[in-house]
Scaffold this motif. Structure first.
Motif, PDB file in Angstrom:
ATOM      1  N   LYS A  75      12.908 -10.278 -12.956  1.00 39.30           N
ATOM      2  CA  LYS A  75      13.822 -11.135 -12.691  1.00 39.30           C
ATOM      3  C   LYS A  75      14.292 -11.958 -10.916  1.00 39.30           C
ATOM      4  O   LYS A  75      15.046 -12.894 -11.222  1.00 39.30           O
ATOM      5  N   ILE A  76      13.381 -10.755 -10.496  1.00 37.84           N
ATOM      6  CA  ILE A  76      13.140 -11.046  -8.742  1.00 37.84           C
ATOM      7  C   ILE A  76      12.457 -12.556  -8.397  1.00 37.84           C
ATOM      8  O   ILE A  76      11.340 -12.843  -9.137  1.00 37.84           O
ATOM      9  N   PRO A  77      12.487 -12.671  -7.544  1.00 38.73           N
ATOM     10  CA  PRO A  77      11.427 -14.369  -7.826  1.00 38.73           C
ATOM     11  C   PRO A  77      10.096 -13.464  -7.540  1.00 38.73           C
ATOM     12  O   PRO A  77       9.870 -12.742  -7.022  1.00 38.73           O
ATOM     13  N   ALA A  90       0.590  -0.698  -0.140  1.00 39.76           N
ATOM     14  CA  ALA A  90      -0.089  -0.214   0.045  1.00 39.76           C
ATOM     15  C   ALA A  90      -0.126   0.934  -0.139  1.00 39.76           C
ATOM     16  O   ALA A  90       1.276   1.954   0.756  1.00 39.76           O
ATOM     17  N   GLY A  91       2.104   0.937  -0.587  1.00 37.10           N
ATOM     18  CA  GLY A  91       2.553   2.659  -1.321  1.00 37.10           C
ATOM     19  C   GLY A  91       4.130   2.326  -1.887  1.00 37.10           C
ATOM     20  O   GLY A  91       3.680   1.659  -2.434  1.00 37.10           O
ATOM     21  N   ASN A  92       4.509   3.119  -1.950  1.00 41.06           N
ATOM     22  CA  ASN A  92       5.233   3.702  -3.021  1.00 41.06           C
ATOM     23  C   ASN A  92       6.942   2.525  -2.207  1.00 41.06           C
ATOM     24  O   ASN A  92       7.322   3.430  -1.625  1.00 41.06           O
ATOM     25  N   PRO A  93       7.125   1.795  -2.766  1.00 41.13           N
ATOM     26  CA  PRO A  93       8.420   1.003  -2.452  1.00 41.13           C
ATOM     27  C   PRO A  93       9.434   1.361  -2.473  1.00 41.13           C
ATOM     28  O   PRO A  93      10.227   1.278  -1.848  1.00 41.13           O
ATOM     29  N   GLU A 127      19.918  -1.125   3.831  1.00 43.63           N
ATOM     30  CA  GLU A 127      21.093  -0.704   4.350  1.00 43.63           C
ATOM     31  C   GLU A 127      20.942  -0.975   5.881  1.00 43.63           C
ATOM     32  O   GLU A 127      22.759  -0.774   6.401  1.00 43.63           O
ATOM     33  N   LYS A 128      19.786  -1.983   6.644  1.00 50.01           N
ATOM     34  CA  LYS A 128      20.137  -2.724   7.492  1.00 50.01           C
ATOM     35  C   LYS A 128      19.658  -3.708   7.391  1.00 50.01           C
ATOM     36  O   LYS A 128      20.278  -4.451   8.326  1.00 50.01           O
ATOM     37  N   GLY A 129      20.620  -4.415   6.177  1.00 51.09           N
ATOM     38  CA  GLY A 129      20.879  -5.430   6.320  1.00 51.09           C
ATOM     39  C   GLY A 129      19.469  -6.806   6.545  1.00 51.09           C
ATOM     40  O   GLY A 129      19.235  -8.010   6.641  1.00 51.09           O
ATOM     41  N   ILE A 130      18.576  -5.541   5.906  1.00 50.94           N
ATOM     42  CA  ILE A 130      16.697  -6.554   5.987  1.00 50.94           C
ATOM     43  C   ILE A 130      16.719  -6.545   4.664  1.00 50.94           C
ATOM     44  O   ILE A 130      16.863  -5.475   3.648  1.00 50.94           O
ATOM     45  N   LYS A 131      15.780  -7.520   4.365  1.00 48.94           N
ATOM     46  CA  LYS A 131      15.186  -8.027   2.893  1.00 48.94           C
ATOM     47  C   LYS A 131      13.524  -7.658   2.690  1.00 48.94           C
ATOM     48  O   LYS A 131      13.105  -7.538   3.914  1.00 48.94           O
ATOM     49  N   VAL A 132      13.526  -7.237   1.893  1.00 44.50           N
ATOM     50  CA  VAL A 132      12.511  -6.382   1.646  1.00 44.50           C
ATOM     51  C   VAL A 132      11.471  -7.409   0.627  1.00 44.50           C
ATOM     52  O   VAL A 132      12.455  -7.016  -0.593  1.00 44.50           O
ATOM     53  N   VAL A 133      10.195  -7.086   0.781  1.00 46.73           N
ATOM     54  CA  VAL A 133       9.464  -7.307  -0.435  1.00 46.73           C
ATOM     55  C   VAL A 133       8.028  -6.870  -0.469  1.00 46.73           C
ATOM     56  O   VAL A 133       8.025  -6.497   0.686  1.00 46.73           O
ATOM     57  N   HIS A 134       7.935  -6.595  -1.576  1.00 41.75           N
ATOM     58  CA  HIS A 134       7.005  -5.355  -1.613  1.00 41.75           C
ATOM     59  C   HIS A 134       4.989  -6.507  -2.888  1.00 41.75           C
ATOM     60  O   HIS A 134       5.335  -7.205  -3.775  1.00 41.75           O
ATOM     61  N   VAL A 135       4.090  -5.707  -1.982  1.00 40.16           N
ATOM     62  CA  VAL A 135       3.201  -6.471  -2.458  1.00 40.16           C
ATOM     63  C   VAL A 135       2.596  -5.569  -3.661  1.00 40.16           C
ATOM     64  O   VAL A 135       2.775  -4.777  -3.801  1.00 40.16           O
ATOM     65  N   VAL A 136       1.852  -6.123  -4.907  1.00 41.93           N
ATOM     66  CA  VAL A 136       1.773  -5.544  -6.498  1.00 41.93           C
ATOM     67  C   VAL A 136       0.638  -6.488  -6.839  1.00 41.93           C
ATOM     68  O   VAL A 136       0.155  -7.429  -6.650  1.00 41.93           O
ATOM     69  N   ALA A 191       5.393  -3.835 -10.502  1.00 40.89           N
ATOM     70  CA  ALA A 191       6.361  -5.694  -9.974  1.00 40.89           C
ATOM     71  C   ALA A 191       7.228  -4.893 -10.007  1.00 40.89           C
ATOM     72  O   ALA A 191       8.122  -5.459  -9.876  1.00 40.89           O
ATOM     73  N   LEU A 192       7.369  -4.245 -11.509  1.00 34.08           N
ATOM     74  CA  LEU A 192       8.434  -3.652 -12.530  1.00 34.08           C
ATOM     75  C   LEU A 192       8.801  -2.086 -11.479  1.00 34.08           C
ATOM     76  O   LEU A 192      10.000  -2.232 -11.311  1.00 34.08           O
ATOM     77  N   LYS A 193       8.480  -0.982 -11.235  1.00 32.60           N
ATOM     78  CA  LYS A 193       9.084  -0.658 -10.291  1.00 32.60           C
ATOM     79  C   LYS A 193       9.604  -1.055  -9.012  1.00 32.60           C
ATOM     80  O   LYS A 193       9.993  -0.798  -8.267  1.00 32.60           O
ATOM     81  N   ALA A 194       8.280  -1.437  -8.495  1.00 33.72           N
ATOM     82  CA  ALA A 194       8.967  -2.301  -6.777  1.00 33.72           C
ATOM     83  C   ALA A 194      10.463  -3.269  -7.625  1.00 33.72           C
ATOM     84  O   ALA A 194      11.701  -3.289  -6.845  1.00 33.72           O
ATOM     85  N   GLU A 195      10.822  -3.968  -9.072  1.00 28.94           N
ATOM     86  CA  GLU A 195      12.138  -4.540  -8.811  1.00 28.94           C
ATOM     87  C   GLU A 195      13.116  -3.708  -9.059  1.00 28.94           C
ATOM     88  O   GLU A 195      14.162  -3.725  -8.463  1.00 28.94           O
TER      89      GLU A 195
END
Length: 313
Positions: free
Chosen positions: A164-166, A96-99, A108-117, A123-127
């Motif tokens: 290209k991302i999962p 619910a927002g801009n990734p 930068e904090k070593g956190i894995k990030v996944v965005h819902v689209v 999806a392309l914007k998130a990638e």
């Protein structure tokens, strides 16, 4: 079962539990993680101090990876993100927002990030924003949904063709057959919401859980598109919304009817008449409230059995 999603999150099965408001507390998240999936705490219904308490309890309840789902429209999102970093959570699902807004900060904090689209475009914007994976959620899903009304099994191959991302499939998946079908179409894993609502560990009210078990096909509908599209069980509140639509309402009229805390009233407090009852179309296949470990085991067993039949055919 080793693939891109299990490797990315260091989990046993490529199954992610949806981070649903009023449903996904530490008990549900830790139970899913302990059973081999990825549990998510739903921050959307929590004040910052409440989220911190859930994270602390979840860390005590499981040694497995878990994450936080953060709707980026949340008013105290800066405090939420700071708590996530302070508590050492390593996986965040944003929605619910801009990734672009938070992805760099988190990574930068070593956190894995996944965005819902809900579309190829997003999806392309998130990638491009640098996320590690996307959840592609189709029209069948419960709760707040995309405006495009693209179904999951149409969306997944279209997104897979472009990024290209999962890719994690969501919306209308709650069985091993559904999981296998999504992965055949290109998904690397699945996110399951509705099926985990009707579990012993979910924080949904028992009235809501029992309603889910009773839902048949056609008993849910996407509505309130002028505000934020949401799939609801057809109860008194839903019928009130439809009656208001007959009067050609303004956006303000809809906001006035919606009022505040409708989802809490229905899903958490169990008001089956005046509350929002958010659930996906897959509810028609949910017939029993069970412990999380049993639900996850049934999904994996069915997935493996059907896959084995196809291989041996």
């Amino acid at each position: 079962m080793i693939n891109k999603i299990t490797t990315l999150f260091n989990i046993k099965y490529p199954i992610v539990q949806g981070g649903m408001i009023w449903v996904s507390g530490w008990k549900l998240a830790s139970a899913v993680s302990n059973a081999g999936g990825l549990g998510l705490i739903g921050a959307g219904s929590m004040y910052p101090d409440v989220l911190r308490k859930h994270i602390i309890k979840c860390k005590k309840a499981t040694s497995k990876p878990f994450g936080i789902n953060v709707p980026m429209l949340y008013p105290d999102i800066e405090k939420i993100m700071d708590i996530i970093v302070e508590e050492g959570v390593k996986i965040v699902f944003t929605s619910a927002g801009n990734p672009k807004t938070w992805t760099s900060f988190l990574k930068e904090k070593g956190i894995k990030v996944v965005h819902v689209v809900s579309s190829v475009k997003f999806a392309l914007k998130a990638e491009a924003a640098g996320v590690d994976a996307v959840v592609c959620e189709g029209f069948e899903a419960g709760g707040h949904n995309g405006r495009e009304e693209t179904t999951t099994f149409t969306l997944i191959p279209m997104v897979k063709e472009q990024v290209k991302i999962p890719v994690i499939a969501a919306g209308g998946i709650g069985t091993g057959r559904g999981m296998l079908a999504a992965m055949v179409l290109g998904a690397d894993g699945v996110q399951i919401g509705s099926r985990f609502v009707a579990t012993v560990e979910s924080s949904a009210h028992i009235n809501f859980k029992n309603t889910i078990v009773a839902v048949k096909d056609g008993d849910t509908q996407l509505t309130l598109k002028e505000l934020a599209p949401v799939r609801l069980v057809k109860n008194k509140f839903y019928n009130d919304v439809q009656e208001l639509y007959k009067q050609n309402p303004t956006k303000e009229n809809l906001i006035e009817l919606l009022g505040r805390a409708r989802s809490k009233k229905g899903m958490f407090e169990g008001d089956l008449d005046e509350g929002e009852l958010e659930i996906g179309q897959i509810a028609g296949l949910i017939h029993e409230i069970k412990p999380v470990k049993d639900v996850l085991r049934e999904i994996i067993d069915e997935f493996n059995a059907i896959k084995s039949l196809e291989i041996n055919a």
